[in-house]
Scaffold this motif. Structure first.
Motif, PDB file in Angstrom:
ATOM      1  N   LEU A  25      47.150  38.971 -19.499  1.00  0.00           N
ATOM      2  CA  LEU A  25      46.601  38.005 -18.659  1.00  0.00           C
ATOM      3  C   LEU A  25      47.673  37.013 -18.260  1.00  0.00           C
ATOM      4  CD1 LEU A  25      43.878  37.097 -17.107  1.00  0.00           C
ATOM      5  CD2 LEU A  25      43.624  35.662 -18.873  1.00  0.00           C
ATOM      6  N   PHE A  26      48.564  36.711 -19.082  1.00  0.00           N
ATOM      7  CA  PHE A  26      49.695  35.896 -18.665  1.00  0.00           C
ATOM      8  C   PHE A  26      50.691  36.689 -17.703  1.00  0.00           C
ATOM      9  CE2 PHE A  26      54.021  34.857 -19.361  1.00  0.00           C
ATOM     10  CZ  PHE A  26      54.018  33.483 -18.936  1.00  0.00           C
ATOM     11  N   TRP A  27      50.946  37.872 -18.063  1.00  0.00           N
ATOM     12  CA  TRP A  27      51.891  38.593 -17.282  1.00  0.00           C
ATOM     13  C   TRP A  27      51.138  39.045 -15.862  1.00  0.00           C
ATOM     14  CZ3 TRP A  27      56.843  38.209 -17.239  1.00  0.00           C
ATOM     15  CH2 TRP A  27      57.496  38.025 -18.713  1.00  0.00           C
ATOM     16  N   VAL A  28      49.831  39.091 -15.749  1.00  0.00           N
ATOM     17  CA  VAL A  28      49.432  39.604 -14.600  1.00  0.00           C
ATOM     18  C   VAL A  28      49.402  38.378 -13.756  1.00  0.00           C
ATOM     19  CG1 VAL A  28      47.035  40.160 -13.897  1.00  0.00           C
ATOM     20  CG2 VAL A  28      47.892  41.621 -15.447  1.00  0.00           C
ATOM     21  N   GLY A  29      48.918  37.148 -14.249  1.00  0.00           N
ATOM     22  CA  GLY A  29      48.968  35.996 -13.541  1.00  0.00           C
ATOM     23  C   GLY A  29      50.220  35.784 -13.013  1.00  0.00           C
ATOM     24  N   LEU A  30      51.478  35.804 -13.737  1.00  0.00           N
ATOM     25  CA  LEU A  30      52.648  35.615 -13.504  1.00  0.00           C
ATOM     26  C   LEU A  30      53.371  36.474 -12.250  1.00  0.00           C
ATOM     27  CD1 LEU A  30      54.966  33.661 -13.868  1.00  0.00           C
ATOM     28  CD2 LEU A  30      55.958  35.205 -15.795  1.00  0.00           C
ATOM     29  N   LEU A  31      53.148  37.704 -12.424  1.00  0.00           N
ATOM     30  CA  LEU A  31      53.740  38.762 -11.772  1.00  0.00           C
ATOM     31  C   LEU A  31      52.747  39.215 -10.505  1.00  0.00           C
ATOM     32  CD1 LEU A  31      55.064  41.215 -14.382  1.00  0.00           C
ATOM     33  CD2 LEU A  31      56.145  39.372 -12.988  1.00  0.00           C
ATOM     34  N   VAL A  32      51.548  38.754 -10.483  1.00  0.00           N
ATOM     35  CA  VAL A  32      50.604  39.281  -9.327  1.00  0.00           C
ATOM     36  C   VAL A  32      49.908  38.015  -8.691  1.00  0.00           C
ATOM     37  CG1 VAL A  32      48.573  40.618  -8.840  1.00  0.00           C
ATOM     38  CG2 VAL A  32      50.105  41.430 -10.606  1.00  0.00           C
ATOM     39  N   LEU A  33      49.151  37.452  -9.634  1.00  0.00           N
ATOM     40  CA  LEU A  33      48.272  36.352  -9.257  1.00  0.00           C
ATOM     41  C   LEU A  33      49.109  34.978  -8.386  1.00  0.00           C
ATOM     42  CD1 LEU A  33      45.540  36.152 -11.698  1.00  0.00           C
ATOM     43  CD2 LEU A  33      45.373  37.530  -9.534  1.00  0.00           C
ATOM     44  N   LEU A  34      50.171  34.664  -9.115  1.00  0.00           N
ATOM     45  CA  LEU A  34      51.114  33.417  -8.628  1.00  0.00           C
ATOM     46  C   LEU A  34      51.604  34.053  -7.206  1.00  0.00           C
ATOM     47  CD1 LEU A  34      52.101  30.637  -9.294  1.00  0.00           C
ATOM     48  CD2 LEU A  34      53.899  31.689 -10.468  1.00  0.00           C
ATOM     49  N   PRO A  35      52.288  35.078  -7.166  1.00  0.00           N
ATOM     50  CA  PRO A  35      52.806  35.381  -5.856  1.00  0.00           C
ATOM     51  C   PRO A  35      52.125  35.387  -4.751  1.00  0.00           C
ATOM     52  CG  PRO A  35      53.945  36.699  -7.683  1.00  0.00           C
ATOM     53  CD  PRO A  35      52.662  36.004  -8.235  1.00  0.00           C
ATOM     54  N   MET A  36      50.630  35.816  -5.151  1.00  0.00           N
ATOM     55  CA  MET A  36      49.633  36.033  -3.924  1.00  0.00           C
ATOM     56  C   MET A  36      49.110  34.513  -3.753  1.00  0.00           C
ATOM     57  SD  MET A  36      49.152  39.224  -3.457  1.00  0.00           S
ATOM     58  CE  MET A  36      51.004  39.316  -3.813  1.00  0.00           C
ATOM     59  N   ALA A  37      49.071  33.725  -4.545  1.00  0.00           N
ATOM     60  CA  ALA A  37      48.803  32.514  -4.329  1.00  0.00           C
ATOM     61  C   ALA A  37      49.694  31.723  -3.547  1.00  0.00           C
ATOM     62  CB  ALA A  37      48.448  31.435  -5.689  1.00  0.00           C
ATOM     63  N   ALA A  38      50.919  32.006  -3.926  1.00  0.00           N
ATOM     64  CA  ALA A  38      51.949  31.251  -2.959  1.00  0.00           C
ATOM     65  C   ALA A  38      52.173  31.961  -1.528  1.00  0.00           C
ATOM     66  CB  ALA A  38      53.443  31.755  -3.560  1.00  0.00           C
ATOM     67  N   LEU A  39      51.806  33.263  -1.481  1.00  0.00           N
ATOM     68  CA  LEU A  39      51.800  34.029  -0.196  1.00  0.00           C
ATOM     69  C   LEU A  39      50.682  33.382   0.727  1.00  0.00           C
ATOM     70  CD1 LEU A  39      52.819  36.034   1.833  1.00  0.00           C
ATOM     71  CD2 LEU A  39      51.122  37.594   0.538  1.00  0.00           C
ATOM     72  N   ALA A  40      49.857  32.903  -0.024  1.00  0.00           N
ATOM     73  CA  ALA A  40      48.469  32.593   0.801  1.00  0.00           C
ATOM     74  C   ALA A  40      48.549  31.072   1.335  1.00  0.00           C
ATOM     75  CB  ALA A  40      47.025  32.456  -0.196  1.00  0.00           C
ATOM     76  N   ALA A  41      49.482  30.239   0.288  1.00  0.00           N
ATOM     77  CA  ALA A  41      49.371  28.736   0.738  1.00  0.00           C
ATOM     78  C   ALA A  41      50.546  28.540   1.858  1.00  0.00           C
ATOM     79  CB  ALA A  41      49.779  28.111  -0.566  1.00  0.00           C
ATOM     80  N   ARG A  42      51.771  29.426   1.615  1.00  0.00           N
ATOM     81  CA  ARG A  42      52.877  29.378   2.516  1.00  0.00           C
ATOM     82  C   ARG A  42      52.510  29.194   4.008  1.00  0.00           C
ATOM     83  NH1 ARG A  42      58.388  29.680   1.647  1.00  0.00           N
ATOM     84  NH2 ARG A  42      59.464  28.552   3.409  1.00  0.00           N
ATOM     85  N   PRO A  43      51.818  30.146   4.742  1.00  0.00           N
ATOM     86  CA  PRO A  43      51.604  30.021   6.328  1.00  0.00           C
ATOM     87  C   PRO A  43      50.984  28.789   6.768  1.00  0.00           C
ATOM     88  CG  PRO A  43      50.841  32.077   5.340  1.00  0.00           C
ATOM     89  CD  PRO A  43      50.753  31.439   4.185  1.00  0.00           C
ATOM     90  N   TRP A  44      50.319  28.183   5.853  1.00  0.00           N
ATOM     91  CA  TRP A  44      49.751  26.802   6.497  1.00  0.00           C
ATOM     92  C   TRP A  44      50.495  25.371   6.115  1.00  0.00           C
ATOM     93  CZ3 TRP A  44      44.951  28.166   8.149  1.00  0.00           C
ATOM     94  CH2 TRP A  44      44.374  29.389   7.872  1.00  0.00           C
ATOM     95  N   GLU A  45      51.915  25.576   6.000  1.00  0.00           N
ATOM     96  CA  GLU A  45      52.658  24.397   5.617  1.00  0.00           C
ATOM     97  C   GLU A  45      53.008  23.657   6.882  1.00  0.00           C
ATOM     98  OE1 GLU A  45      56.723  26.732   5.188  1.00  0.00           O
ATOM     99  OE2 GLU A  45      56.113  25.889   3.825  1.00  0.00           O
ATOM    100  N   ASN A  46      52.777  24.435   8.156  1.00  0.00           N
ATOM    101  CA  ASN A  46      53.245  23.820   9.360  1.00  0.00           C
ATOM    102  C   ASN A  46      51.961  23.609  10.216  1.00  0.00           C
ATOM    103  OD1 ASN A  46      55.803  23.923   8.948  1.00  0.00           O
ATOM    104  ND2 ASN A  46      56.206  25.925   9.606  1.00  0.00           N
TER     105      ASN A  46
END
Length: 281
Positions: A25-46
């Protein structure tokens, strides 16, 4: 008063199951879920307005239509071609079939840039195949047809390696019983073999489609990369990054991720409904 006795704890079949689950669960969160969360949050910064304008621009919509449309056509054509190749490798087995079986995996090991240069050399207006077709008024390079051919090249192993083991595992008794009952070879193939292969075919289709949507290296050399005509969405992401428009690039990537996930979810749901549909029929 007798105290209730505690039931002995049943030992886990797998030693260290809980630690293994935690590490996984730790590695799935680190390698998959965290990058997906960052991708979902980045477009809204502007701001949402700027992101919506970027995604609704004609150039972005044209690139998305081209990528998903070509990936869909290529996956469908690759599925049919892969089924034919699996039949030849398992049932026909012509001379040299082992060599053909090994060559199927070549796109897995070949760098995508090398594949793109090879395809461009063949299908360019001065290429071995592209030159005669260009003289006939049927150019391949710089057209959606060239993109489809490149995506078929990289997607074919996914279909073959998914379908071939299932075809090899089908018992011959099913075909013999159908033939004994008077079924013609075409009826045996259509009513006995193909229904058994449908889940594997759908899986191969989904894998080829997912690979085609995000393919970059093998496509840019043959696509022509003309905006509004032959510019694919992954290339547009690279262009946005070169312009330091990280929010716009992330927005296009997020839209591609959502659309591809929806398509794969539809394929998965259809696979689960296949037994019920066959039972109704």
């Amino acid at each position: 008063m007798r105290l209730p006795q505690r039931r002995p704890r049943t030992p886990s079949v797998i030693p260290g199951a809980l630690p293994s689950f935690g590490i996984t669960l730790f590695w799935v969160g680190l390698l998959v879920l965290l990058p997906m969360a960052a991708l979902a949050a980045r477009p809204w910064e502007n701001g949402a307005g700027l992101m919506l304008r970027t995604l609704s621009s004609p150039r972005t919509l044209a690139a998305l239509r081209l990528s998903f449309g070509c990936a869909l056509v290529a996956a469908a054509a690759t599925t049919l071609l892969g089924l034919l190749i699996c039949w030849v490798l398992d049932r026909v087995r012509p001379p040299g079939w082992r060599l053909l079986d090994g060559l199927i995996d070549l796109p897995f090991a070949l760098p995508t840039a090398v594949a793109g240069i090879t395809l461009a050399t063949l299908y360019a207006p001065t290429g071995l195949i592209g030159a005669p077709l260009a003289r006939l008024g049927l150019p391949i390079a710089g057209t959606p047809l060239g993109i489809v051919l490149a995506l078929m090249f990289v997607g074919l192993p996914f279909v073959v390696r998914t379908v071939l083991p299932v075809l090899r595992g089908l018992p011959f008794e099913l075909e013999e019983v159908a033939a004994t009952l008077g079924a013609r070879p075409a009826q045996v193939a259509w009513r006995v073999i193909v229904p058994a292969l449908l889940p594997a075919l759908l899986t191969g289709f989904g894998l080829a489609f997912a690979r085609g949507v995000g393919e970059y290296g093998s496509v840019i050399f043959i696509a022509g990369n003309r905006p509004m005509r032959s510019e694919i969405a992954p290339l547009l992401i690279v262009i946005r990054l070169s312009e330091d428009d990280y929010a716009g690039a992330a927005g296009i990537g997020l839209l591609m991720l959502l659309a591809a996930s929806a398509c794969l979810l539809a394929v998965t749901l259809l696979r689960r409904r296949l037994p019920a549909l066959r039972g109704v029929r």
